[in-house]
Write an enzyme that holds these catalytic residues in place. Sequence first.
Site, PDB file in Angstrom:
ATOM      1  N   PHE B 122       3.246  -0.724   9.219  1.00 27.46           N
ATOM      2  CA  PHE B 122       3.843  -0.494   7.803  1.00 27.46           C
ATOM      3  C   PHE B 122       4.035   0.833   7.485  1.00 27.46           C
ATOM      4  O   PHE B 122       3.162   2.276   7.544  1.00 27.46           O
ATOM      5  CB  PHE B 122       2.734  -1.032   6.354  1.00 27.46           C
ATOM      6  N   ALA B 123       5.434   1.452   7.880  1.00 32.22           N
ATOM      7  CA  ALA B 123       5.992   2.928   8.062  1.00 32.22           C
ATOM      8  C   ALA B 123       6.930   3.472   6.844  1.00 32.22           C
ATOM      9  O   ALA B 123       8.410   3.117   6.464  1.00 32.22           O
ATOM     10  CB  ALA B 123       6.655   3.716   8.635  1.00 32.22           C
ATOM     11  N   ILE B 156       1.645   6.988  10.393  1.00 30.34           N
ATOM     12  CA  ILE B 156       1.355   5.554  10.085  1.00 30.34           C
ATOM     13  C   ILE B 156       0.446   4.921  11.570  1.00 30.34           C
ATOM     14  O   ILE B 156       0.226   5.190  12.455  1.00 30.34           O
ATOM     15  CB  ILE B 156       3.058   5.531  11.225  1.00 30.34           C
ATOM     16  N   ASP B 239      -0.192  -3.437  -3.436  1.00 31.16           N
ATOM     17  CA  ASP B 239      -0.338  -4.754  -4.776  1.00 31.16           C
ATOM     18  C   ASP B 239      -1.374  -5.015  -4.351  1.00 31.16           C
ATOM     19  O   ASP B 239      -2.667  -5.765  -4.454  1.00 31.16           O
ATOM     20  CB  ASP B 239       0.478  -4.922  -5.861  1.00 31.16           C
ATOM     21  N   GLU B 363      -3.174   4.657   1.063  1.00 34.08           N
ATOM     22  CA  GLU B 363      -2.105   3.539   0.475  1.00 34.08           C
ATOM     23  C   GLU B 363      -2.559   4.147  -1.190  1.00 34.08           C
ATOM     24  O   GLU B 363      -2.994   3.130  -2.615  1.00 34.08           O
ATOM     25  CB  GLU B 363      -3.199   2.260   0.703  1.00 34.08           C
TER      26      GLU B 363
END
Lengths: 262, 385
Positions: B122-123, B156, B239, B363
């Site tokens: 996920f970048a 990343i 989320d 995160e």
Amino acid sequence: MNVVVLIKQVPETTDVKIDRKTNTLVREGVSSIVNPFDMYALEQALRIRDQHGGKVTCISMGPPQAEAALRETLALGADEAILLSDQAFRGSDTLATSYTLAKAISKLSEFDIVICGKQAIDGDTAQVGPGVAEHLDIPHITYVSKVEEISDGHIRVRRMSEESYDVIMSPLPVLITVLKEIGEPRMPSIKGTLRARKARITVWTASDLEVDDEMVGLSGSPTQVVEIFSPEIRPGGEIIEGDSAQEKARNLLIRLKEDHLL
Amino acid sequence: MNYFLTEEQEIIKELSAKIADEKIAPRAAEFDESEEFPWDLIRVIADADLFAVWVPEEYGGLGGGVFEQCLVVEELSRACAAVAVSYAASGLGGFPILMFGTEEQKQKYMPEIASGSKLAAFALTEPDAGSDAGNIRTTAVRDGDFYVLNGTKQWITNGGEADIYVVFATVDPEKGQRGMTAFIVEKGTPGFDFGKKEKKMGIRASSTTELIFKDCRIPAENLLGREGKGFLIAMRTLDKTRPGVAAQAVGIAQGALDKAAEYASTRVQFGKRIGEFQAVEHMLADMATQVEAARSLVYSVARTIDAGEPNITKASSIAKLFASDVAMKVTCDAVQIFGGYGYMRDYPVEKMMRDAKITQIYEGTNQIQRSIIGSAVLKEAARRK
């Protein structure tokens, strides 16, 4: 390639207690696992199947609870599991056990290789594997550390000895007992575990196997455990040092004379 | 505590624990030292189907959700948080495809992610867009059936090791957040390269790199969702994945507690096991209480998300905030109980303390989590008026 793996359920500890009256293992309150060496046997069987195709059948003789051990083998990828369970099998020694297991193997339509762990961690006899081979009248190779090749109806393996290994070739069918040097057993998968939980485990009784009643269970077991004791620890041997063979021989001679042995 | 796991969840937990104890723990220190990506352990995890737990069955998964993923992450983290994050980051890359991808995209990528044959990543982060994720500068310009990407992503996780990247870029820098757009970019696409591999305080075996895009042309069908939906996709994804960070924190803390308890019951000073001194005993009591409270919270939040509750942002942030603060506190205390030994790299707890720190940062830092939670609390209060 149809491979049969013999599985034993054993107490989960190497520190088992002995009932002094009967000279047998106290199994109450001890949880059970698949004999660790049998896991190497299964790993070897799965590798043979992965490479050559065919199927892996696991057979265990034991009480109904031994089904759990067989489910574990299914979770790791064994294709079929058969439990030999009957009151008549109770009290079997290694002779009766190997007879019963051999009867079960000969009931299978065909098999090419039977694989056992080198021994079980509870009894430590290492007799059942070779015993099964004798009952089946097939060759056996013990203490196998590596399966080198299987082709044209033959198997080539390495058999470990104390300081080296022998390369042995045998025709199939054959029974081998394996060491942990075979390679790390794989981990189960979730899908395999779920499949194993639902799988049906075939149970064969004495009548299914058409055994001779006199050769199974207590009546088929001539073994009498007279006494259980820890063997005395013997001191290790002595290496006579020296720069050359002649000098070593001289030093040995001196020692033998010193100890009045010559 | 009984968390009333289903039979399948028990299997997932037990198998994860077995892999953690037998395969990962014995090698955690070695990988921490070498900073090498633990591919052989990732293979073990993949072969055990653990990458499949949260993926729906129609895409080759086992049909679980966030809760099942948390069970895996927690158990792996007890042994090594670096291995656990490499596992979890593939979920972070996979969730946006599952949630916002077209049927074709899901059919193409999800089975590979579920089998673990390919890792995802996920970048989002860039040098000037950390907490301020809407400030990204990587651009995507439409050119016929292609988009052309230019820019640099930073820090990343799984960079260089993953094959599937969800990359956030802006189609219109003037529009700020509303220009943000998500794309699926495959490793090996011309113009897509990896920059510096970071040297980190903790989770050192995990890969953290730059992604560099220089006129990287990707097919327009790799657009994820719609143009301008990138910020929403990023936030909805986070989320769902913050409980995973929280589970990682619970696992690290549990690992440290286990080590500290074992040490306190064997280390003898002044003729007594140190656990018999109330000073140490009470520390262990507080650690155990905090870990269990964090676990209960994380499990509740994960189950809430899986039940389909629409508004999960606040709960998800609460779990991440609380559990990561617990992990930091508990690992510090574990080092303290080990005393001088705890400070030595021959013992496992200093690594756990270094690893725990990142759970308060990635995160969304815990300051950002507090902002999210605080603003949700105020909104709820306003609604009650």
